[in-house]
Design a protein around this motif. Structure first.
Motif, PDB file in Angstrom:
ATOM      1  N   VAL A  12       1.001  -1.128   0.061  1.00 16.90           N
ATOM      2  CA  VAL A  12      -0.136   0.104   0.013  1.00 16.90           C
ATOM      3  C   VAL A  12       0.923   1.306   0.038  1.00 16.90           C
ATOM      4  O   VAL A  12       2.077   1.291   0.626  1.00 16.90           O
ATOM      5  N   GLN A  13       0.435   2.294  -0.692  1.00 16.36           N
ATOM      6  CA  GLN A  13       1.101   3.535  -0.626  1.00 16.36           C
ATOM      7  C   GLN A  13       1.040   4.386   0.662  1.00 16.36           C
ATOM      8  O   GLN A  13       0.109   4.319   1.198  1.00 16.36           O
ATOM      9  N   PRO A  14       1.941   5.162   1.125  1.00 14.87           N
ATOM     10  CA  PRO A  14       1.853   5.800   2.292  1.00 14.87           C
ATOM     11  C   PRO A  14       0.593   6.736   2.201  1.00 14.87           C
ATOM     12  O   PRO A  14       0.245   7.377   1.180  1.00 14.87           O
ATOM     13  N   GLY A  15       0.049   6.875   3.322  1.00 15.68           N
ATOM     14  CA  GLY A  15      -1.331   7.568   3.210  1.00 15.68           C
ATOM     15  C   GLY A  15      -2.288   6.617   3.127  1.00 15.68           C
ATOM     16  O   GLY A  15      -3.748   6.932   3.415  1.00 15.68           O
ATOM     17  N   GLY A  16      -2.294   5.370   2.686  1.00  9.95           N
ATOM     18  CA  GLY A  16      -3.534   4.573   2.303  1.00  9.95           C
ATOM     19  C   GLY A  16      -3.764   3.750   3.644  1.00  9.95           C
ATOM     20  O   GLY A  16      -3.452   4.031   4.682  1.00  9.95           O
ATOM     21  N   SER A  17      -4.806   2.593   3.219  1.00 12.13           N
ATOM     22  CA  SER A  17      -5.463   2.044   4.078  1.00 12.13           C
ATOM     23  C   SER A  17      -5.566   0.722   3.986  1.00 12.13           C
ATOM     24  O   SER A  17      -5.423   0.230   2.969  1.00 12.13           O
ATOM     25  N   LEU A  18      -5.538  -0.276   4.794  1.00  8.32           N
ATOM     26  CA  LEU A  18      -5.674  -1.798   4.765  1.00  8.32           C
ATOM     27  C   LEU A  18      -6.528  -2.359   5.850  1.00  8.32           C
ATOM     28  O   LEU A  18      -6.558  -1.549   6.947  1.00  8.32           O
ATOM     29  N   ARG A  19      -7.203  -3.348   5.735  1.00 11.25           N
ATOM     30  CA  ARG A  19      -7.805  -3.987   6.845  1.00 11.25           C
ATOM     31  C   ARG A  19      -7.421  -5.321   6.871  1.00 11.25           C
ATOM     32  O   ARG A  19      -7.471  -6.107   5.963  1.00 11.25           O
ATOM     33  N   VAL A  79     -11.781 -11.029  13.798  1.00 11.73           N
ATOM     34  CA  VAL A  79     -11.480  -9.678  14.519  1.00 11.73           C
ATOM     35  C   VAL A  79     -10.713  -8.821  13.496  1.00 11.73           C
ATOM     36  O   VAL A  79      -9.618  -9.536  12.647  1.00 11.73           O
ATOM     37  N   TYR A  80     -10.947  -7.661  13.216  1.00  9.73           N
ATOM     38  CA  TYR A  80     -10.343  -6.845  12.401  1.00  9.73           C
ATOM     39  C   TYR A  80      -9.246  -5.977  13.092  1.00  9.73           C
ATOM     40  O   TYR A  80      -9.495  -5.428  13.761  1.00  9.73           O
ATOM     41  N   LEU A  81      -8.312  -5.460  12.075  1.00 17.19           N
ATOM     42  CA  LEU A  81      -7.503  -4.370  12.338  1.00 17.19           C
ATOM     43  C   LEU A  81      -7.588  -3.593  11.208  1.00 17.19           C
ATOM     44  O   LEU A  81      -6.820  -3.561   9.951  1.00 17.19           O
ATOM     45  N   GLN A  82      -8.225  -2.327  11.151  1.00 20.13           N
ATOM     46  CA  GLN A  82      -8.236  -1.235  10.358  1.00 20.13           C
ATOM     47  C   GLN A  82      -7.199  -0.352  10.475  1.00 20.13           C
ATOM     48  O   GLN A  82      -6.744   0.331  11.545  1.00 20.13           O
ATOM     49  N   MET A  83      -6.379  -0.157   9.477  1.00 17.24           N
ATOM     50  CA  MET A  83      -5.091   0.599   9.455  1.00 17.24           C
ATOM     51  C   MET A  83      -5.270   1.587   8.344  1.00 17.24           C
ATOM     52  O   MET A  83      -5.497   1.503   7.260  1.00 17.24           O
ATOM     53  N   ASN A  84      -5.347   2.925   8.919  1.00 18.52           N
ATOM     54  CA  ASN A  84      -5.490   4.112   8.138  1.00 18.52           C
ATOM     55  C   ASN A  84      -4.196   5.053   8.145  1.00 18.52           C
ATOM     56  O   ASN A  84      -3.487   4.699   9.212  1.00 18.52           O
ATOM     57  N   SER A  85      -4.075   6.082   7.288  1.00 13.69           N
ATOM     58  CA  SER A  85      -2.930   6.827   7.260  1.00 13.69           C
ATOM     59  C   SER A  85      -1.605   6.102   7.240  1.00 13.69           C
ATOM     60  O   SER A  85      -0.732   6.482   8.258  1.00 13.69           O
ATOM     61  N   LEU A  86      -1.239   4.981   6.676  1.00 15.29           N
ATOM     62  CA  LEU A  86      -0.396   4.040   6.775  1.00 15.29           C
ATOM     63  C   LEU A  86       1.012   4.964   6.176  1.00 15.29           C
ATOM     64  O   LEU A  86       1.104   5.801   5.286  1.00 15.29           O
ATOM     65  N   LYS A  87       1.955   4.468   7.294  1.00 14.80           N
ATOM     66  CA  LYS A  87       3.461   5.109   6.922  1.00 14.80           C
ATOM     67  C   LYS A  87       4.329   3.968   6.503  1.00 14.80           C
ATOM     68  O   LYS A  87       4.286   2.926   7.032  1.00 14.80           O
ATOM     69  N   PRO A  88       5.488   4.418   5.932  1.00 14.32           N
ATOM     70  CA  PRO A  88       6.463   3.576   5.738  1.00 14.32           C
ATOM     71  C   PRO A  88       6.964   2.627   6.964  1.00 14.32           C
ATOM     72  O   PRO A  88       7.186   1.644   6.955  1.00 14.32           O
TER      73      PRO A  88
END
Length: 122
Positions: A12-19, A79-88
């Motif tokens: 994912v690119q920086p600033g992106g999200s993953l669940r 169970v989920y882990l929502q990750m937003n504003s991802l950083k390197p």
């Protein structure tokens, strides 16, 4: 034997999200506290978040506060882990585990899955 399986990682690119998802077979996740952890290459494993069987949440890492959230989906036994504003610096292998009890504060985390790899890069 409690077995957990993580999925949802990727590039994912920086600033992106993953669940990320933590799934179980043979038992109901809503009976247990589930935590998310990560380990970056060359670093120690780091605790991130935990959710108790009563949906109480514990945050272990200031670095993810306000960006990562943990939640349950009892209908899908996940169970989920929502990750937003991802950083390197979020690049790591992510794991879920359970204390084997109702609480994040009772018992030791175990039943580790194989992990799912997250890479944050442009």
């Amino acid at each position: 034997q409690l077995q957990l399986v993580e999925s949802g990682g990727g590039l994912v690119q920086p600033g992106g999200s993953l669940r990320l998802s933590c799934a179980a077979s043979g038992f109901s996740l809503d009976d247990y506290a589930i935590g998310w952890f990560r380990q970056a290459p060359g670093k120690e494993r780091e605790g991130l978040l935990c959710i108790s069987s009563h949906d109480g949440r514990t945050n272990y890492a200031d670095s993810v506060k306000g960006r990562f959230t943990i939640s349950r989906d009892n209908a899908n036994n996940a169970v989920y882990l929502q990750m937003n504003s991802l950083k390197p610096e979020d690049t790591a292998t992510y794991y879920c585990a359970t204390t084997g009890t109702l609480s994040c504060r009772v018992g030791n985390f175990g039943s580790w899955g194989q992990g799912t790899r997250v890479t944050v890069s442009s």
